[in-house]
Design an enzyme around this catalytic site. Structure first.
Site, PDB file in Angstrom:
ATOM      1  N   LYS A  34      28.868  37.459  37.842  1.00 62.98           N
ATOM      2  CA  LYS A  34      28.691  36.140  38.462  1.00 62.98           C
ATOM      3  C   LYS A  34      27.204  35.835  38.550  1.00 62.98           C
ATOM      4  O   LYS A  34      26.433  36.588  39.140  1.00 62.98           O
ATOM      5  CB  LYS A  34      29.321  36.107  39.853  1.00 62.98           C
ATOM      6  CG  LYS A  34      29.128  34.769  40.576  1.00 62.98           C
ATOM      7  CD  LYS A  34      29.852  34.764  41.920  1.00 62.98           C
ATOM      8  CE  LYS A  34      29.517  33.520  42.737  1.00 62.98           C
ATOM      9  NZ  LYS A  34      30.236  33.503  44.040  1.00 62.98           N
ATOM     10  N   LYS A  78      27.205  40.437  40.953  1.00 61.96           N
ATOM     11  CA  LYS A  78      26.688  39.080  41.135  1.00 61.96           C
ATOM     12  C   LYS A  78      25.176  39.138  41.293  1.00 61.96           C
ATOM     13  O   LYS A  78      24.653  40.012  41.983  1.00 61.96           O
ATOM     14  CB  LYS A  78      27.348  38.457  42.369  1.00 61.96           C
ATOM     15  CG  LYS A  78      26.818  37.093  42.788  1.00 61.96           C
ATOM     16  CD  LYS A  78      27.577  36.614  44.019  1.00 61.96           C
ATOM     17  CE  LYS A  78      26.939  35.373  44.636  1.00 61.96           C
ATOM     18  NZ  LYS A  78      27.674  34.922  45.840  1.00 61.96           N
ATOM     19  N   ASP A  87      32.381  38.434  48.659  1.00 63.16           N
ATOM     20  CA  ASP A  87      31.096  38.669  47.992  1.00 63.16           C
ATOM     21  C   ASP A  87      30.211  39.427  48.982  1.00 63.16           C
ATOM     22  O   ASP A  87      29.751  38.852  49.978  1.00 63.16           O
ATOM     23  CB  ASP A  87      30.417  37.348  47.607  1.00 63.16           C
ATOM     24  CG  ASP A  87      31.099  36.637  46.446  1.00 63.16           C
ATOM     25  OD1 ASP A  87      32.236  37.000  46.112  1.00 63.16           O
ATOM     26  OD2 ASP A  87      30.491  35.704  45.886  1.00 63.16           O
TER      27      ASP A  87
END
Length: 231
Positions: free
Chosen positions: A183, A153, A91
């Site tokens: 996400k 995300k 991430d």
């Protein structure tokens, strides 16, 4: 409204998260040991606590965290080290300075470096949606898609502007369509908030209060009438 999903299905969508900056290696190891009992498939931890005994779980780790204000080459090197240390997913925090400057070629180039370093692994791009305008959210998501990311995300959970919102998740989903996952992460602390994110189009959730949310989810499901439409 999303289709009804079970506790087990919800657990499978969660990246169970421990990213406090003062987390020790011992605390991280204990966190992984206990995570299996929750039924989650993945945990998200800082790269500095790796490697760890995975206990059969996948390891998500963060790169350029939490500010994103790192050189792209540094993020790529951090990615390679994390993968060598056993991470399964990355991430990465986008460079917000490039985003605010509207330097979309720069955003894409930096993310491409991380993509090249993480070939064969899931890559999620953290955009800090609460800090961005709608136009910036759209453009950042498009740059992430062009760079080959697998997910966009919402948030690190550390930015003062805030975390995930249903509006941002919906806008991100509308932008990437079915091409990427979305996400939702940051400030999601209840089953109701989870439901809102799923309804908006989230396909993965970053949660630190996983145990309480799963217990709440399971309790609400067991309390619902047999003919209820559910979640």
């Amino acid at each position: 409204m999303t289709e009804p999903i079970s506790r087990a299905e919800l657990a499978g969508m969660i990246d169970h998260t421990l990213l406090a900056s003062d987390t020790t290696a011992v605390q991280a190891a204990e966190f992984l040991a206990s995570a299996r009992e929750l039924g989650v498939a993945r945990v998200c931890v800082s790269p500095s606590v790796l490697p760890l005994d995975k206990h059969g779980l996948e390891i998500v780790t963060v790169v350029g965290f939490p500010s994103g204000a790192h050189h792209g080459v540094t993020k790529a090197a951090e990615t390679l080290r994390a993968l060598d240390d056993g991470a399964d997913e990355i991430d990465v925090v986008v460079n917000l300075g490039l985003v605010k400057a509207g330097d979309w070629a720069g955003v894409e180039a930096e993310l491409t470096l991380v993509r090249e370093a993480s070939v064969g692994h899931v890559l999620k791009v953290i955009i800090e949606s609460a800090h961005l305008t709608d136009d910036e959210i759209v453009a950042t998501c498009r740059a992430a898609e062009r760079a080959g990311a697998d997910f966009v995300k919402t948030s690190t959970g550390f930015h003062p502007a805030g975390g995930a919102t249903a509006h941002a998740v919906r806008l991100m989903r509308d932008t990437v369509g079915d091409a990427l996952g979305v996400k939702a992460s940051g400030g999601i602390r209840s089953a109701a908030a989870v439901r809102e994110m799923l309804d908006a189009g989230a396909t993965r959730l970053g949660l630190s209060g996983t145990a309480a949310i799963l217990a709440e989810w399971e309790g609400e499901a067991s309390d619902a009438p047999a003919d209820a439409s559910g979640y």
